[in-house]
Every structure is written in structure tokens, then in C-alpha cells.
Scaffold this motif. Sequence first.
Motif, PDB file in Angstrom:
ATOM      1  N   GLY A  33       0.777  -1.145   0.049  1.00  0.00           N
ATOM      2  CA  GLY A  33       0.100  -0.119   0.090  1.00  0.00           C
ATOM      3  C   GLY A  33       0.923   1.232  -0.140  1.00  0.00           C
ATOM      4  O   GLY A  33       1.847   1.098  -0.507  1.00  0.00           O
ATOM      5  N   ASP A  34       0.341   2.188   0.582  1.00  0.00           N
ATOM      6  CA  ASP A  34       1.149   3.599   0.604  1.00  0.00           C
ATOM      7  C   ASP A  34       1.699   3.968   1.849  1.00  0.00           C
ATOM      8  O   ASP A  34       2.081   5.019   2.164  1.00  0.00           O
ATOM      9  CB  ASP A  34      -0.019   4.747   0.154  1.00  0.00           C
ATOM     10  CG  ASP A  34      -0.619   4.633  -0.973  1.00  0.00           C
ATOM     11  OD1 ASP A  34      -1.864   4.754  -1.191  1.00  0.00           O
ATOM     12  OD2 ASP A  34       0.176   4.132  -1.907  1.00  0.00           O
ATOM     13  N   GLN A  35       2.301   2.997   2.739  1.00  0.00           N
ATOM     14  CA  GLN A  35       2.873   3.063   3.746  1.00  0.00           C
ATOM     15  C   GLN A  35       4.222   3.967   3.808  1.00  0.00           C
ATOM     16  O   GLN A  35       4.990   3.383   2.677  1.00  0.00           O
ATOM     17  CB  GLN A  35       3.256   1.580   4.478  1.00  0.00           C
ATOM     18  CG  GLN A  35       3.877   1.773   5.940  1.00  0.00           C
ATOM     19  CD  GLN A  35       4.114   0.542   6.499  1.00  0.00           C
ATOM     20  OE1 GLN A  35       3.749  -0.494   5.974  1.00  0.00           O
ATOM     21  NE2 GLN A  35       4.916   0.544   7.485  1.00  0.00           N
ATOM     22  N   LYS A  36       4.247   4.842   4.390  1.00  0.00           N
ATOM     23  CA  LYS A  36       5.749   5.770   4.444  1.00  0.00           C
ATOM     24  C   LYS A  36       6.310   5.081   5.682  1.00  0.00           C
ATOM     25  O   LYS A  36       5.870   4.713   6.589  1.00  0.00           O
ATOM     26  CB  LYS A  36       5.264   7.059   4.694  1.00  0.00           C
ATOM     27  CG  LYS A  36       4.618   7.642   3.575  1.00  0.00           C
ATOM     28  CD  LYS A  36       5.116   7.599   2.348  1.00  0.00           C
ATOM     29  CE  LYS A  36       4.181   8.346   0.942  1.00  0.00           C
ATOM     30  NZ  LYS A  36       2.923   7.820   0.775  1.00  0.00           N
ATOM     31  N   ILE A  37       7.620   5.390   5.432  1.00  0.00           N
ATOM     32  CA  ILE A  37       8.551   4.700   6.558  1.00  0.00           C
ATOM     33  C   ILE A  37       9.768   5.717   6.666  1.00  0.00           C
ATOM     34  O   ILE A  37      10.165   6.122   5.637  1.00  0.00           O
ATOM     35  CB  ILE A  37       8.797   3.429   6.528  1.00  0.00           C
ATOM     36  CG1 ILE A  37       9.516   2.633   7.641  1.00  0.00           C
ATOM     37  CG2 ILE A  37       9.760   3.029   5.290  1.00  0.00           C
ATOM     38  CD1 ILE A  37       9.632   1.228   7.665  1.00  0.00           C
TER      39      ILE A  37
END
Length: 217
Positions: A33-37
Motif C-alpha cells: 500500500g502507501d505506507q511511508k517509513i
Amino acid sequence: MFKKALILPAFLVILGSCNNGNNSSTNIKHPPGDQKIGKIEWYDTTLNALINPEATIEVIGRGYNWSEGPVWIEEQQMLLFSDVPENIIYKWQEGDSAKLFLTPSGYTDTLPRAGENGSNGLAIDRQGNLILCQSGNRQVARLTNGLVQPEPIFTVMTKDYKGKKFNSPNDLVVDGNNNIYFTDPIYGLPQHENDPSREMDFEGVYRLSASGQMTLL
């Protein structure tokens, strides 16, 4: 057990490298998905010429055993990277999940072998060929039939120094004159420094010139 994370801020990606013991990376890896880290910290503003200051790090795939050796192929707009223990190269393109690109990638014999077998470092030479550090085959090779419909057919570029076989070529880079620089640590040998097949008593950094001359740096 968490093993390694590979961060590529220039491509705004992070490839998680963990192995839960029952996850085979022969399966297609679905994007999370669009997970940012994480975050990018600027220590020199000249980095702005390479990376947008507003850029974020995005997770584009996870579940790999050990991801290494990323290289961006501009013509195909794709990222290639190695899963070393699985002997696989994956490709990733924007809007899609990572898919198998090539296997075997670093060990092509049929005999079982312990150690780190797959390709590790990847690079593109001035002619657009994929150059691979092959841990299992203990050599630096070129993918013979191109990037469009790849098959595990390789041209050996170098496999020894002064008649002694390399330990396990690991990382490499190609410069503007088509010289190849690569490292040769012991990580890929099943028993590392004590491996009975080891022929070098040191771990070196080498240059393979465009004319084919080998130099220990």
C-alpha cells in the motif's frame, strides 16, 4: 529474525529484508500500500539536485529473505534487485508489485550448495548490459541475452585473480569508462573464512578494466 533493510532514497523506496522462516520469496510480492517509513535527513543542500526535499520513503515490497544490489533501468523504467539466498532477481515497476525477473541468478550448478548463492550487486554497463556479482558461482558475469526476455545465460567476465578463484563477489559499480569495480568478501562461502574451497587468503577490491585487465586495488 530481522536481517537487513535496504534504503534507496534516490528511488524513494525501501525494501524490507526479513525472514519469518516459512515465507518463500519465489512467490510474487504484493505491495503493502502507501505506507511511508523513516525519513531523509539532509546534511548538504547539494543533495537537492538528486532528491526532492519533499520526498518521502515508501515501502514498495516486503517479505524478501534478503534484498540486495538494486539498480534502476531507465529505458524500461524498472528497478531490479537480488534476493540473495533465494537465487532470484526481482523487478519492480511503478503501479505494480515486484515480480520474478530471473532465476537462478547467482548459482547455476545443479549440486546443492550452502552459503549465499544468488546474485548480489547489480549494475548496468555503458552498453546497457546487466552485470552481476554472482556469489554462488564466485564470479562477475554479464547477462547474455538482454533485459527484455531474460534467461539465466551468462558470460563470465572474471572468475579468478592470478589463478585463484574469488571468494564471493559482492558489490560492484561501473564507471563512465566501462571499468568495473567490485568487492570480494567471504560472506558467500558456506563456512566463510574457514571454508575448504577458499583459495584467497584475503578479501580484496578489484578493478576489471574495459579492456579486460584485472587489478587488485
